[in-house]
Design a protein around this motif. Structure first.
Motif, short mmCIF file in Angstrom:
data_model
loop_
_atom_site.label_atom_id
_atom_site.label_comp_id
_atom_site.label_asym_id
_atom_site.label_seq_id
_atom_site.Cartn_x
_atom_site.Cartn_y
_atom_site.Cartn_z
N ARG A 97 36.27 46.01 44.42
CA ARG A 97 36.33 44.55 44.30
C ARG A 97 37.40 43.93 45.18
NH1 ARG A 97 35.80 44.55 37.75
NH2 ARG A 97 36.60 46.66 38.12
N THR A 98 38.47 44.67 45.43
CA THR A 98 39.56 44.16 46.29
C THR A 98 39.05 43.93 47.70
OG1 THR A 98 41.08 45.53 44.99
CG2 THR A 98 41.92 44.55 47.02
N GLU A 105 40.49 49.80 41.27
CA GLU A 105 39.42 49.47 40.34
C GLU A 105 39.85 49.69 38.88
OE1 GLU A 105 36.23 48.11 40.45
OE2 GLU A 105 37.16 47.44 42.31
N ILE A 154 42.04 46.78 37.87
CA ILE A 154 41.25 45.55 37.72
C ILE A 154 40.44 45.62 36.43
CG2 ILE A 154 39.37 44.17 38.68
CD1 ILE A 154 40.33 45.09 41.47
N ASN A 198 40.32 43.33 32.84
CA ASN A 198 39.12 42.77 32.24
C ASN A 198 38.86 43.28 30.83
OD1 ASN A 198 37.33 41.01 34.24
ND2 ASN A 198 38.40 42.55 35.46
N THR A 219 38.01 38.45 35.28
CA THR A 219 38.79 38.08 36.45
C THR A 219 37.89 37.51 37.54
OG1 THR A 219 38.63 40.35 37.28
CG2 THR A 219 40.62 39.77 36.06
N ASP A 241 41.15 39.71 41.45
CA ASP A 241 40.84 41.10 41.76
C ASP A 241 41.59 41.53 43.03
OD1 ASP A 241 39.11 41.15 39.62
OD2 ASP A 241 37.32 40.78 40.85
#
Length: 582
Positions: free
Chosen positions: A14-15, A59, A62, A66, A81, A86
C-alpha cells in the motif's frame, strides 16, 4: 488484534501503491507531496543504496493500524486508513538497512492542514512503538508547548485502548499522571508540556513533537533527539500545521525538509511528508484546497469529497470577505500555508526574515548611530534600539529590552514566549532594582552607558517617547553627547518614518542580527492603524502582543529618516559659486 509476528495482509504494498498513484498524476496533490512519493520510488530503484524497503514489514504495521477501533461518535467502528496515512506509516516502518533490521528513519516531519488526522497518526504510531516494537522498558514522549496540547495525542491513544477490550488488556492507564504503560513491554507513554525536566536525562524510543509550529525554539525537539542517541530504531516525529512565525525553528525545519525533497540536501534518515498547495495556486479554488487536506477533502477512493468542500467553501467566504485574522486562520489552518503577510500587519514576515544577517554589535564598533528609547509603565518591557547608517541608504538595527526580574514568570505565562531563554542570550536584561517589580530605569541607563563606552559608539541623535521619561531625562543628557528629541506618538508625527521603515524592509535595505528573536517577535506583533487623514503608526492587536522594540526603532528611525538625505557641504557650495562668478 493482530501481532506483528504474523503476516496480517495479502501480497500488496500500500505504501508504494500510493506513491505510484501520486507520481502518475492519478490523484490531486501539491508538488511537495509529489516529491515525497517520487523520493520513495527513486530510492527503491537505487542499486547502491544502503537501505531497502521491506514491503511485508510495512504492510504489517499498516494492518496493525487498521485493527484499531474508533470509539468517538454514536457507535464504535473499525478504523480504515487512507492512502496518505498508509504511505506515512509504511515509510516510517518499512525502510531499513539492507543487512540489518535497523530502520532507516530516525526523524520524521509531517505537515498537513488541521483536522487531517495528525493526532490519529501520533496515537497510532505511539501504540505501535509502545507494544509492538520489541523495545522493553522504553519511553514514548508526547510533547507540546502546553500540557493541554500534549494531552490531545494522549487522549487519542487512550480512546483507541478503551474502545477495544482486547487492546485494553495490553495497557494500564493513569490519566491523572498522563501515563499509559504497556503490559507487554513495560514501555511508558507520557504526555509532557513545557516541563522539559520531566524528560531531561531519559532516553525515549519515540518522541512525538505535536504542533511544532507553536514551539518557541528547538529546545524540546533537540532534547528528544539527544535522548535517543544511543537507542536503536528510535524516532523523533514532528507533526504540525503551518504557522505564522517565519523566524521560528519550525519554519526553518520546514524549509530544510523542503530542500531534502528537492534533492538539494541529502539526509536519508529524515522522512518528510508535506501536504500543501503550490506557491502559484489560486487559494480560492476548491481543487487546490484538497492538496493540503488529504483526509478531509477526499473520499476513500481518492475522489474529491464534495460535501466537505462545500463546508470549507463557507469558511472561505468568511475569510475572503472579512480578511484580517479570519484570512490568516484560513490560510494557516485550513490551507496549511505559512502566512507571510496578512491584513493590517506592519511588516511582511518573509521580507523581514530575508533581512537577517550574522552580525552583532561588536561589528559596529566606533560607528555613528541613532538611539531610540521606549520606556514601559510599571513592569512591562522597556526597549532601546540603535540604528547604524550604512552605504546606499541601508541601515543596521540592534535592539535590547529590559524587564523586572520578579515579573518574568507572569509575562512568560501571559505572553507565551521564552523570555528566560532570551535573557540567557542577552536579548533581554532582567532588572532587580525597585524590588524587581517595576523596571529599574537606572539599570537601563547603566547598560546604555556601558554599551556606548564598550563599543565606542557615537550617538548622533536620540529620539524618545516622553511617556515615563521625565525622571531620567537629566541623567540621559549627561550620558549622551547629542541632542535629545521628543518624538510625539501620533500618526501625524510618525507617519513618514513608519512608512519609510516599512518600505526599507520591503526593499531589503535593513540588516539585523537574525538571532534576535525578541526583536522579530515584537516586529511581527505590530499592525498599522490610520487616522482620518490616512496617516499611519504602529499598534498591536492585544496587550500581550508587545511592540516595545518596534516603538524604539521608529523613534530612532524618525531622526535617521530626517537626516539620511544627502548632506550639503556649505563651504564647497560657496567655493563652487565663487569660482562660477569669476
Amino acid at each position: 488484534m493482530c501481532g506483528l509476528s504474523a503476516d496480517c495482509g495479502d501480497e500488496m504494498d500500500r505504501t508504494t501503491n500510493y506513491a505510484q498513484l501520486v507520481v502518475e498524476g492519478k490523484k490531486i496533490c501539491g508538488h511537495s507531496e509529489y516529491l515525497a512519493c517520487r523520493r520513495h520510488l527513486d530510492d527503491m530503484n537505487r542499486k547502491d543504496f544502503e537501505y531497502i524497503f521491506d514491503s511485508k514489514v510495512a504492510e504489517n504495521h499498516i494492518t496493525l493500524a487498521n485493527k484499531l477501533t474508533i470509539g468517538e461518535g454514536v457507535s464504535a467502528k473499525a478504523l480504515k486508513t487512507r492512502g496518505f496515512q498508509d504511505f506515512i506509516i509504511g515509510s516510517l516502518f518499512g525502510w531499513r538497512k539492507k543487512r540489518t533490521k535497523e530502520r532507516r528513519y530516525r526523524e520524521g516531519y509531517v505537515q498537513v492542514a488541521r483536522q487531517n488526522g495528525k493526532s490519529f497518526l501520533a496515537g497510532e504510531i505511539s501504540n505501535d512503538f509502545a507494544s509492538f516494537s520489541g523495545y522493553r522498558y522504553g519511553r514514548v514522549f508526547l510533547t507540546a508547548t502546553k500540557q493541554e496540547q500534549a494531552n490531545i495525542v494522549f487522549d487519542e491513544i487512550r480512546k483507541f485502548i478503551e474502545s477495544d477490550p482486547e487492546l485494553g488488556e495490553l495497557y494500564k492507564i493513569k490519566a491523572h499522571e498522563h501515563t499509559i504503560t504497556s503490559k507487554v513491554t513495560n514501555t511508558v507513554i507520557k504526555a509532557i508540556g513545557r516541563d522539559t525536566k520531566s524528560a531531561d536525562g531519559f532516553r525515549s524510543v519515540l518522541a512525538v513533537c505535536d504542533e511544532l509550529h507553536a514551539h518557541p525554539n528547538n529546545q524540546m525537539y533537540k532534547l528528544m533527539q539527544d535522548g535517543q542517541l544511543a537507542v536503536s530504531n528510535a524516532l523523533t516525529l514532528a507533526i504540525t500545521t503551518a504557522g505564522f512565525n517565519l523566524n521560528s525553528f519550525c519554519y526553518e525545519h520546514y524549509q530544510f525538509c523542503k530542500k531534502i525533497l528537492s534533492g538539494a540536501i541529502k539526509k536519508d534518515s529524515l522522512f518528510v511528508y508535506i501536504a500543501e498547495m503550490d506557491d502559484d495556486d489560486d487559494i480560492w479554488k476548491p481543487e487546490n484546497w484538497a492538496k493540503a487536506n488529504p483526509l478531509q477533502l477526499f473520499n476513500a477512493d481518492e475522489s474529491l469529497n464534495e460535501e466537505m468542500i462545500a463546508r470549507m467553501r463557507e469558511k472561505a467566504i468568511d475569510a475572503q470577505e472579512k480578511q484580517g485574522q479570519e484570512l490568516v486562520n484560513f490560510l494557516t489552518k485550513s490551507l496549511n500555508r505559512w502566512v507571510t503577510y496578512a491584513g493590517d500587519a506592519y511588516i511582511d514576515a518573509e521580507k523581514w526574515a530575508q533581512c537577517g544577517v550574522d552580525k552583532g554589535l561588536s561589528q559596529m564598533k566606533g560607528r555613528d548611530c541613532y538611539l531610540g528609547i521606549d520606556l514601559s509603565s510599571g513592569g512591562d518591557l522597556t526597549s532601546i534600539a540603535l540604528i547604524f547608517p550604512e552605504e546606499a541608504d541601508t541601515a543596521y538595527i540592534w535592539s535590547r529590552s529590559y524587564m523586572p526580574s520578579m515579573r518574568l514568570l507572569e509575562h512568560e505565562k501571559t505572553d507565551n514566549v521564552p523570555y528566560r531563554l532570551w535573557a540567557e542570550q542577552g536579548l533581554l536584561v532582567l532588572t532587580s532594582g525597585l524590588y524587581g517589580i517595576k523596571t529599574d530605569y537606572k539599570r537601563v541607563l547603566e547598560d546604555l552607558k556601558y554599551l556606548i563606552e564598550e563599543f565606542d559608539l557615537n550617538v548622533i541623535g536620540c529620539g524618545y517617547d516622553r511617556h515615563n521619561i521625565a525622571g531620567i531625562l537629566a541623567d540621559l543628557e549627561s550620558i549622551l553627547p547629542c541632542d535629545l528629541t521628543d518624538i510625539p506618538q501620533s500618526a501625524q508625527s510618525l507617519n513618514d518614518a513608519t512608512v519609510d521603515f516599512q518600505l526599507s524592509v520591503k526593499a531589503g535595505l535593513i540588516q539585523y542580527d537574525k538571532r534576535n528573536q525578541l526583536l522579530t517577535w515584537s516586529l511581527l506583533n505590530a499592525v498599522t492603524v490610520a487616522n482620518s487623514f490616512g496617516e499611519i503608526k504602529v499598534d498591536k492587536h492585544s496587550v500581550t502582543n508587545r511592540i516595545d522594540a518596534v516603538d524604539a526603532i521608529i523613534d530612532a528611525w524618525k531622526l535617521y529618516f530626517l537626516n539620511k538625505g544627502e548632506s550639503v557641504d556649505g563651504e564647497a557650495l560657496l567655493e563652487e559659486w565663487l569660482n562660477f562668478q569669476r
